[in-house]
Enzyme design. Structure first.
Site, mmCIF file in Angstrom:
data_model
loop_
_atom_site.group_PDB
_atom_site.id
_atom_site.type_symbol
_atom_site.label_atom_id
_atom_site.label_comp_id
_atom_site.label_asym_id
_atom_site.label_seq_id
_atom_site.Cartn_x
_atom_site.Cartn_y
_atom_site.Cartn_z
ATOM 1 N N ASN A 10 1.001 -1.043 0.010
ATOM 2 C CA ASN A 10 0.086 0.064 -0.045
ATOM 3 C C ASN A 10 1.055 1.257 0.189
ATOM 4 O O ASN A 10 1.477 1.720 1.253
ATOM 5 C CB ASN A 10 -0.929 -0.085 1.339
ATOM 6 N N LYS A 12 0.140 4.349 -0.232
ATOM 7 C CA LYS A 12 -0.567 5.409 0.216
ATOM 8 C C LYS A 12 -0.496 6.573 -0.735
ATOM 9 O O LYS A 12 -0.163 6.521 -2.156
ATOM 10 C CB LYS A 12 -0.003 5.717 1.423
ATOM 11 N N HIS A 96 -9.648 1.268 4.364
ATOM 12 C CA HIS A 96 -8.556 1.317 4.781
ATOM 13 C C HIS A 96 -8.708 2.189 6.144
ATOM 14 O O HIS A 96 -9.490 3.169 6.183
ATOM 15 C CB HIS A 96 -7.392 1.784 4.040
ATOM 16 N N GLU A 98 -7.036 4.933 7.241
ATOM 17 C CA GLU A 98 -6.985 6.262 6.947
ATOM 18 C C GLU A 98 -8.186 6.682 6.165
ATOM 19 O O GLU A 98 -8.450 8.042 6.449
ATOM 20 C CB GLU A 98 -5.736 6.373 6.256
ATOM 21 N N GLU A 168 -5.645 -4.779 10.512
ATOM 22 C CA GLU A 168 -4.972 -3.631 10.677
ATOM 23 C C GLU A 168 -5.198 -3.037 11.818
ATOM 24 O O GLU A 168 -6.009 -1.949 12.006
ATOM 25 C CB GLU A 168 -4.886 -2.583 9.628
ATOM 26 N N GLY A 174 2.097 2.754 10.761
ATOM 27 C CA GLY A 174 2.855 3.775 10.736
ATOM 28 C C GLY A 174 3.456 4.359 11.834
ATOM 29 O O GLY A 174 4.108 5.070 11.737
ATOM 30 N N SER A 214 2.694 -1.692 10.487
ATOM 31 C CA SER A 214 4.458 -1.634 10.738
ATOM 32 C C SER A 214 4.986 -3.061 10.463
ATOM 33 O O SER A 214 5.920 -3.491 11.172
ATOM 34 C CB SER A 214 4.660 -1.149 12.193
#
Ligand code: PGA
Length: 250
Positions: A10, A12, A96, A98, A168, A174, A214
């Protein structure tokens, strides 16, 4: 039938088309065993065409990072499933964290997108996971259950067999904090048992459940050794061909 591992990158909001092409050129020769795992690269929408062209004839597949559920319409700034398909994407990341956190995506929107992916023959990579507050309040299972229940509304069990779920935990994305392999293994086991309840044993047994948050070359093998973990959705460490290749080669 054992599930074939799948590793997805991914990217991003990183990499312009020239950087994406450069990545593919450097990454392809680093894959040691081309049959062991499926590999999917999810670049930004503006790099999709360049990545599709660069991966021609290789084992890499390409996915979008998001899409609207409508096939077309007055939705400024959105990308439709037809557009993803036309450019050569076969997969799409849906829900996701985010997207949920910064763009207001709800469980219901995730459900619409999944149904649209099925209709348009795109393989969804469906993200679920709890925030730190939810984990600390012992609500991990409740959150995962709610996310799965709504995500899979009106989904046909046969259609779900090739779905990919990415667990996730939001607090691990991150941040450099990874769930321990045991924590991830337990969450994956829980998700699979709920999928079995909602969609039947066959869908639950065939569906790949990836871990994301991560994932780095130095923790990939411990995570991969968990029987419930079928691969990884990798953000930061997928931007560099050498580190992503290390993860893929485990
Ligand atoms: P990370 O991102 O590997 O950088 O934590 C994972 C993801 O957001 O999918």
């Amino acid at each position: 039938m054992p599930r074939k591992p799948l590793i997805a990158a991914n990217w991003k909001m990183y990499k312009v088309p020239a950087q994406a092409e450069e990545f593919v050129k450097k990454f392809l020769p680093l894959i040691e065993d081309k049959d062991r795992a499926e590999i999917v690269i999810c670049p930004s929408a503006t790099s999709l065409a360049a990545v599709v062209a660069a991966v021609q004839g290789s084992v890499l597949a390409v996915g979008g990072q998001n899409m609207h559920w409508a096939e077309e319409g007055a939705y400024t700034g959105e990308t439709s499933p037809l557009m993803l398909k036309a450019v050569g994407a076969t997969h799409v990341i849906i829900g996701h964290s985010e997207r949920r956190q910064y763009f207001g995506e709800t469980d219901e929107m995730v459900n619409h997108k999944i149904l649209s992916a099925v209709k348009n023959e795109l393989t969804p990579i469906i993200c679920v996971g709890e925030t730190l507050e939810e984990r600390e309040a012992n609500k991990t299972e409740e959150v995962l259950l709610r996310q799965c229940q709504i995500a899979f509304k009106a989904v046909e069990p046969e259609a779900a067999e090739n779905f990919i779920i990415a667990y996730e935990p939001v607090w691990a994305i991150g941040t450099g904090r990874t769930a321990t392999p045991e924590m991830a293994g337990l969450a994956h086991f829980y998700i699979r048992s709920q999928v079995a309840r909602l969609l039947g044993r066959k869908a639950a047994d065939s569906m790949r459940i990836l871990y994301g948050g991560s994932v780095k070359p130095d923790n990939a093998s411990a995570l991969a050794n968990q029987p419930e973990i079928d691969g990884a959705l990798v953000g930061g460490a997928s931007l560099d061909p050498v580190s992503f290749a290390k993860i893929v080669n485990y």
